[in-house]
Design an enzyme around this catalytic site. Structure first.
Site, PDB file in Angstrom:
ATOM      1  N   HIS A  99       0.822  -1.215   0.000  1.00 30.32           N
ATOM      2  CA  HIS A  99       0.000   0.000   0.000  1.00 30.32           C
ATOM      3  C   HIS A  99       0.857   1.267   0.000  1.00 30.32           C
ATOM      4  CE1 HIS A  99       0.988  -0.558   4.234  1.00 30.32           C
ATOM      5  NE2 HIS A  99       0.656   0.697   4.455  1.00 30.32           N
ATOM      6  N   ASP A 116       0.630   5.068   1.863  1.00 26.78           N
ATOM      7  CA  ASP A 116      -0.073   5.557   3.052  1.00 26.78           C
ATOM      8  C   ASP A 116      -1.116   6.613   2.727  1.00 26.78           C
ATOM      9  OD1 ASP A 116       1.015   3.881   4.947  1.00 26.78           O
ATOM     10  OD2 ASP A 116       2.756   5.162   5.277  1.00 26.78           O
ATOM     11  N   HIS A 163       4.715  -0.044   0.291  1.00 24.51           N
ATOM     12  CA  HIS A 163       5.387  -0.867   1.303  1.00 24.51           C
ATOM     13  C   HIS A 163       4.434  -1.912   1.865  1.00 24.51           C
ATOM     14  CE1 HIS A 163       3.469   2.392   3.533  1.00 24.51           C
ATOM     15  NE2 HIS A 163       3.456   1.603   4.592  1.00 24.51           N
ATOM     16  N   ARG A 196       5.165   5.499  14.909  1.00 24.48           N
ATOM     17  CA  ARG A 196       4.985   6.007  13.541  1.00 24.48           C
ATOM     18  C   ARG A 196       4.536   7.466  13.545  1.00 24.48           C
ATOM     19  NH1 ARG A 196       1.467   3.924   8.351  1.00 24.48           N
ATOM     20  NH2 ARG A 196       0.016   5.590   8.768  1.00 24.48           N
TER      21      ARG A 196
END
Ligand code: SIN
Length: 275
Positions: A101, A103, A251, A266
């Site tokens: 995907h 982000d 990723h 994150r």
């Protein structure tokens, strides 16, 4: 710290470079940041090892790239809400990000960069794969490039339906909105074109077409982007930190460490309108 002390080590043919010779808990001058930023533009994803940083120090580094994005549904840490923790517990089945995907394509201006810092990692497994979406575009035939040139994708994300078991997701009652983005995106800093899409849970179809009409094209491109020669694989250690450029990278978090706990911090950086 001056830029001469940085050492850049590419980790694969397609993308990815480790940067050595810097302590991210120390203040960083503009020259050094510019070299790090240029390394990200050149290699699409960069990695640092052996870092010992607090959430506030991670946040200060992330802010060098731009304003911080607050996730609409996933709460951040107490005191630093811009940082959220991705936890996969020993008995969790699913992992966040376990499909290829890009982000937050399910927003109007998807995030530009993502920064992930490893707090706790399994003794083996839990690597992350990255794919170079510039190379994926550049290796298409001229005929295919012409066909894709004006296409747009429709993107959405139904958090309720996703089973990111380790995440604490706030209540979501409304139907998720749909956002269109160009299938071929021009990077606003490098000027290069990249295939811009996510897995079928996010990139639903091509604008103006049915799912059935879209799928042969999107399915082909999903396989194409993730050809092994367009990828790199990063083995995390505690204290590793990655930054990737969502304008040109897909990723996937590999879910292969059942029985072990993995904890990551994150942060995502706000993006710009897609063109
Ligand atoms: C993500 O998709 O942002 C998570 C990647 C990872 O945990 O390796």
């Amino acid at each position: 710290m001056g830029n001469n002390s940085l050492e850049i080590k590419p980790i694969a043919g397609a993308l990815g470079a480790e940067i050595h010779g810097i302590d991210l808990s120390e203040p960083m001058d503009d020259v050094t940041f510019q070299q790090i930023h240029q390394t990200l533009l050149d290699h699409c994803v960069i990695f640092f090892r052996g870092q010992h940083i607090t959430p506030s120090e991670q946040l200060a580094f992330a802010k060098r790239w731009g304003d911080i994005h607050l996730h609409p549904h996933i709460p951040g840490l107490d005191g630093t809400p811009e940082v959220f923790e991705i936890v996969k517990k020993e008995d969790d089945i699913h992992t966040l990000g376990g499909n290829w995907h890009t982000d937050q394509m399910f927003t109007e201006t998807p995030v530009r960069a993502t920064m992930l810092y490893a707090k706790q990692v399994p003794p083996r497994g839990g690597d992350t794969l990255f794919a170079n979406a510039y190379l994926a575009y550049e290796t298409l035939s001229d005929g295919m490039k012409d066909m894709l040139a004006e296409l747009r994708t429709v993107n959405t994300y139904n958090m309720k339906k996703q089973r990111a078991a380790a995440m604490q997701v706030s209540d979501i009652n409304e139907e998720p909105a749909e956002f269109e983005h160009p299938l071929v995106r021009t990077h606003n800093e490098t000027g290069r074109k990249a295939l811009y899409m996510s897995y079928e849970g996010i990139t639903k179809r091509l604008a103006g077409m049915t799912d059935a009409e879209s799928e042969p094209v999107l399915g082909y491109l999903r396989q194409h982007v993730t050809r092994p020669e367009f990828t790199c694989r990063f083995r995390w250690e505690e204290g590793s930190l990655a930054v990737w450029d969502n304008r040109c990278v897909q990723h996937l978090a590999i879910n292969d460490y059942h029985g072990y706990r993995r904890v990551m911090h994150r942060i995502t950086v706000n993006g710009e309108p897609t063109t």
